[in-house]
Design an enzyme around this catalytic site. Structure first.
Site, PDB file in Angstrom:
ATOM      1  N   GLU A  28       0.785  -1.228   0.126  1.00 13.45           N
ATOM      2  CA  GLU A  28      -0.210  -0.138   0.046  1.00 13.45           C
ATOM      3  C   GLU A  28       0.924   1.212   0.085  1.00 13.45           C
ATOM      4  O   GLU A  28       2.098   1.283   0.814  1.00 13.45           O
ATOM      5  CB  GLU A  28      -0.818  -0.023   1.114  1.00 13.45           C
ATOM      6  CG  GLU A  28      -1.677   1.331   1.158  1.00 13.45           C
ATOM      7  CD  GLU A  28      -2.775   1.460   2.517  1.00 13.45           C
ATOM      8  OE1 GLU A  28      -2.804   0.564   3.421  1.00 13.45           O
ATOM      9  OE2 GLU A  28      -3.406   2.130   2.289  1.00 13.45           O
ATOM     10  N   CYS A 231      -6.314   1.238   3.296  1.00 16.42           N
ATOM     11  CA  CYS A 231      -7.354   2.326   3.545  1.00 16.42           C
ATOM     12  C   CYS A 231      -7.510   3.261   2.255  1.00 16.42           C
ATOM     13  O   CYS A 231      -8.705   3.928   2.011  1.00 16.42           O
ATOM     14  CB  CYS A 231      -7.299   3.038   4.771  1.00 16.42           C
ATOM     15  SG  CYS A 231      -7.580   2.152   6.331  1.00 16.42           S
ATOM     16  N   ASN A 355     -11.818  -3.197   1.864  1.00 15.77           N
ATOM     17  CA  ASN A 355     -11.043  -3.457   2.553  1.00 15.77           C
ATOM     18  C   ASN A 355     -11.632  -2.963   3.952  1.00 15.77           C
ATOM     19  O   ASN A 355     -11.612  -1.657   4.136  1.00 15.77           O
ATOM     20  CB  ASN A 355      -9.629  -2.497   2.216  1.00 15.77           C
ATOM     21  CG  ASN A 355      -9.031  -2.143   3.443  1.00 15.77           C
ATOM     22  OD1 ASN A 355      -8.212  -3.200   3.784  1.00 15.77           O
ATOM     23  ND2 ASN A 355      -8.703  -1.148   3.927  1.00 15.77           N
ATOM     24  N   GLU A 356     -11.695  -3.870   4.843  1.00 14.41           N
ATOM     25  CA  GLU A 356     -11.875  -3.417   6.189  1.00 14.41           C
ATOM     26  C   GLU A 356     -13.240  -2.741   6.270  1.00 14.41           C
ATOM     27  O   GLU A 356     -13.492  -2.018   7.254  1.00 14.41           O
ATOM     28  CB  GLU A 356     -10.963  -2.573   6.803  1.00 14.41           C
ATOM     29  CG  GLU A 356      -9.620  -2.949   7.253  1.00 14.41           C
ATOM     30  CD  GLU A 356      -8.735  -2.125   7.942  1.00 14.41           C
ATOM     31  OE1 GLU A 356      -9.094  -1.046   8.206  1.00 14.41           O
ATOM     32  OE2 GLU A 356      -7.688  -2.700   8.658  1.00 14.41           O
TER      33      GLU A 356
HETATM   34  O1  AHR Z   1      -1.854  -1.168   7.096  1.00 16.62           O
HETATM   35  C1  AHR Z   1      -1.987   0.058   7.429  1.00 16.62           C
HETATM   36  C2  AHR Z   1      -3.748   0.160   7.355  1.00 16.62           C
HETATM   37  O2  AHR Z   1      -4.033  -0.749   8.535  1.00 16.62           O
HETATM   38  C3  AHR Z   1      -4.326  -0.182   6.201  1.00 16.62           C
HETATM   39  O3  AHR Z   1      -4.497   0.828   5.183  1.00 16.62           O
HETATM   40  C4  AHR Z   1      -5.723  -0.435   6.786  1.00 16.62           C
HETATM   41  O4  AHR Z   1      -6.403  -1.503   5.805  1.00 16.62           O
HETATM   42  C5  AHR Z   1      -5.455  -0.883   8.203  1.00 16.62           C
HETATM   43  O5  AHR Z   1      -6.482  -0.110   8.912  1.00 16.62           O
END
Ligand code: AHR
Length: 779
Positions: A28, A231, A355-356
């Site tokens: 990321e 995120c 994601n999440e």
């Molecule tokens: O890995 C860091 C962050 O942690 C990522 O963006 C998110 O998916 C999680 O909250």
């Protein structure tokens, strides 16, 4: 087998679950992992697109300076950032220079400057157009004092936008380099996409990846690569044309100069120079299967989403991406891939939606993606989301959705303490091997010390043992530029000229390099008893801890469940980061009832009720309105950080009275708000095993994996091994050991040949050590 000796017997003739693609990486762009990191572009703000949407301190001339090193300022009529008649409509800003005198501008890149190496080649390019007479650009690589290390010229001769290139060979090495562009006098010239790449990128790719970082990733031998977040995938507006849109992959594949820069939710500008094509290419170059994560039309950060009836563009993005990756060159999107020089398929097999994600809104949307992707691509493995925490209502909601929709995998995330990992060694033992598989898409114990890495190693043993239920796992985050840290710990640390793997990297590399193809059965005899993990007492103080909101609490009562006596506590208020202790000690079996009202403070904040407080490192918290005032959760602080034990969606409204009840019944904690249970969890307890053990096999070779998290060495007899040459791979260190630029290799590692006779070897796993016994020493 020697009598009474701790013995591990492996049974290579009894194969277990296939390990498949178990170990991979998660990339990321946070911590400047891509721009200013993996992406080899050396110029920061190359197309003058930086702006306040990215970061309040940014402006169109960020990272540019004059020849004197002072920040570059627009000067009316001489130097302006304009957007009329731009190079392209998606990336509109450019630098307009109208000058009688020669004018020099410099870019300092990232960190304290660019890294130029003596003898290395650097490729400069710029898009430019002139108005009247031809304009000469003198391009120089300099150090921070202006000393020229290489120079060349190009003449801007055309009145329309054209690209000009200059190749430069540095005559010295510096880590504080600058790219300097001198515009000749009497010039009327527009400049955009001022770019500088080292010629020597990873695998020699144009618009590619930094060689040292690419090699560090390749050395892991990951089976898959999850990207591009995190995120930053779902955080943003729904319109892909917006500057702060969520990550829409189609924005990232056009000509580099036409990719719209976007707000990266980690507080900087994302050029998308390292876009989806480059990421697919990178995955291929490091031997990893790609695993893209797409937004699901719902942004849990802002709680907004595409109406259900208007999801199609997001679903099309998913379908088109699969075609982009795998489609024949005569398909619409396959043709786009082929046009970029890759007619062969990228062999995409996994796709993650979301994601999440938390909240029902996402799970109302996910089924549409799932149905339409499966209808067209029945073999594609689709990954659902189980939120950001290891347990609680949102975690359960993700799994419920996954079971109902027949998702192939469910993305779990947790960042917890080493003890939490040890206590949860058996987490996956009870998962259903016939349902969706778990994808541990983000995990880390809070730290880059060897003690953290060992806890992660013990976790990986648990993942492998349960390979019939756990399909994929990747540590997070992967990369951090030390000067731009958003999040720690991280797997790999770097600046513009150095890189080191953390000790956690050493563990990941060992497990990835020697994963094995499938488990083999093993039995354990005469092993010493496990040691109980130290219990976390809930008998400490109770206190309020402000978290940015102003709160008034009242009617507090403490009932000791052992003596059935009730004590009334004083009313009070907390604000900002105030603390207010209301009780010095509890019995460990108690109920607290109270009312509270948020009277002011930050709208996105709530309050914590801490209990079992021994000190700042040892406590529990009932967080009411956590993160962006979106959670009710129970967390535990112990050695090495904080672990969220359970979470639910909940937010605190201003000026609204809430009646709350927290019950601590030994290890069982329940939190009720207005009569409803929002949090319900048992404090993780468990044991420290004398060794964490798994055995795998690949191509007839046996790999026995032993992890010792304890302070004493453990000797075992390993039997059932193939006779002949074996290799013993060891790692050990003090639990406090950590790597750094100055000390990049603090873990003691060895690869020792071993002759196996009578199928047996005596193995000593040193204190805080890991041993892999690899029969015959080959994979
Ligand atoms: O890995 C860091 C962050 O942690 C990522 O963006 C998110 O998916 C999680 O909250």
């Amino acid at each position: 087998m020697t009598e009474n000796v701790p013995t591990i017997t492996v049974h290579p003739d009894q194969p277990g679950a296939d390990l498949g693609d178990l170990y991979g990486i998660f990339f990321e762009d946070l911590n400047h992992a891509a721009d200013g990191g993996l992406y080899a572009e050396m110029v920061q703000n190359r197309s003058f697109e930086f702006c306040m949407v990215d970061n309040p301190e940014y402006h169109a001339l960020t990272a540019w300076e004059t020849a004197q090193g002072t920040p570059l300022q627009p000067t009316p009529l001489t130097l302006r950032v304009l957007s009329d008649a731009p190079l392209n409509p998606t990336n509109q800003h450019y630098l307009q220079v109208d000058t009688h005198e020669p004018l020099t501008i410099r870019n300092h890149g990232y960190n304290q400057g660019m890294y130029f190496q003596n003898g290395a080649v650097y490729n400069f390019s710029v898009f430019a157009r002139k108005l009247y007479a031809p304009v000469t650009l003198t391009i120089a690589l300099t150090d921070e004092t202006g000393q020229v290390l290489a120079s060349g010229e190009t003449v801007i001769a055309a009145n329309d936008w054209r690209q000009y290139r200059v190749s430069l060979v540095s005559q010295a090495t510096t880590t504080t380099g600058r790219l300097q562009v001198t515009i000749s006098g009497n010039a009327h010239v527009s400049l955009d996409m001022i770019s500088l790449f080292p010629k020597d990128t990873f695998k020699g790719r144009a618009n590619g990846v930094r060689k040292d970082l690419g090699e560090k990733l390749a050395a892991l031998q990951p089976k898959f690569m999850r990207f591009p977040g995190g995120c930053l995938v779902h955080d943003g507006s729904l319109d892909p044309r917006d500057r702060d849109a969520s990550y829409r992959w189609k924005n990232s594949i056009g000509p580099v100069e036409a990719r719209p820069a976007r707000r990266n939710s980690w507080g900087y500008n994302q050029t998308l120079g390292l876009g989806y094509f480059e990421l697919f290419q990178l995955a291929e170059d490091i031997g990893a299967t790609p695993l893209p994560v797409l937004p699901g039309g719902w942004d849990p950060h802002h709680q907004w989403g595409a109406p259900l009836a208007e999801l199609q563009p997001f679903i099309d993005d998913a379908l088109d991406l699969i075609e982009f990756a795998n489609g024949a060159p005569d398909t619409e999107w396959g043709a786009q891939r082929a046009a970029r020089g890759h007619p062969a398929s990228f062999n995409l097999r996994y796709i993650a939606i979301g994601n999440e994600e938390v909240g029902q809104a996402f799970f109302d949307r996910y089924p549409q993606f799932h149905a339409k992707i499966k209808a067209r691509y029945p073999d594609m493995k689709i990954i659902n989301s189980a939120g950001p925490f290891a347990a609680g209502s949102e975690f359960d909601r993700g799994w419920t959705s996954a079971r109902k929709q027949h998702s192939d995998l469910v993305d779990e995330h947790y960042y917890c303490t080493p003890n939490w990992f040890l206590a949860n060694q058996h987490r996956y033992d009870t998962y259903d091997a016939h349902g969706p598989k778990a994808f541990l898409g983000e995990y880390a114990s809070w730290g880059n010390h060897w003690g953290n890495a060992l806890a992660e190693a013990s976790c990986m043993i648990g993942l492998e043992r349960n390979a019939d239920k756990v399909g994929l796992a990747c540590y997070a985050p992967l990369l951090c530029n030390t000067d731009y840290r958003n999040w720690a710990p991280d797997l790999i640390w770097f600046n513009q000229h150095q890189v080191y793997g953390s000790v956690n990297y050493d563990v990941q590399k060992l497990f990835m390099n020697w994963q094995g193809q499938h488990n083999i059965a093993h039995t354990e005899t005469n092993m010493p008893a496990a040691t109980p993990l130290p219990a976390a007492p809930t008998t400490g103080a109770v206190r309020w801890q402000g978290d940015g909101a102003d709160v008034a609490y009242s009617n507090m009562a403490y009932t000791d469940l052992l003596t059935e006596t009730t004590q009334h506590l004083a009313d009070g208020t907390v604000k900002e980061q105030d603390r207010a202790e209301v009780l010095a000690k509890t019995s460990g079996y108690f109920r607290l009832t109270f009312d509270f009202v948020k009277t002011g403070g930050r709208p996105d904040k709530g309050v914590h009720l801490d209990f079992g407080v021994a000190d700042e490192q040892h406590k529990f918290s009932w967080v009411l309105g956590g993160w962006q005032n979106q959670d009710a959760l129970i967390s535990q602080d112990d050695e090495g950080g904080n672990s969220c034990l359970t979470q639910s969606i909940w937010h605190v409204e201003p000026n609204m009275p809430y009646h709350c009840e927290l019950t601590v019944d030994g290890d069982h904690i329940t939190g009720k708000i207005n009569g409803h249970v929002f949090n319900d969890i048992r404090i993780p307890s468990g044991e420290i095993a004398p060794l964490y053990i798994n055995a795998t096999s690949i191509a007839g070779h046996v790999i026995v994996k032993l992890v010792n998290v304890q302070a004493a060495a453990q000797t075992v007899e390993v039997t059932g091994l193939p006779d002949g040459e074996a290799l013993v791979l060891t790692q050990h260190a003090d639990p406090t050991a950590q790597n750094s630029f100055a000390h990049p290799d603090t873990v003691t590692k060895a690869e020792t040949p071993l002759g196996v006779v009578n199928h047996t070897a005596s193995i000593t796993v040193l204190a805080y050590g890991i041993v892999f016994v690899v029969s015959r020493g080959e994979k």
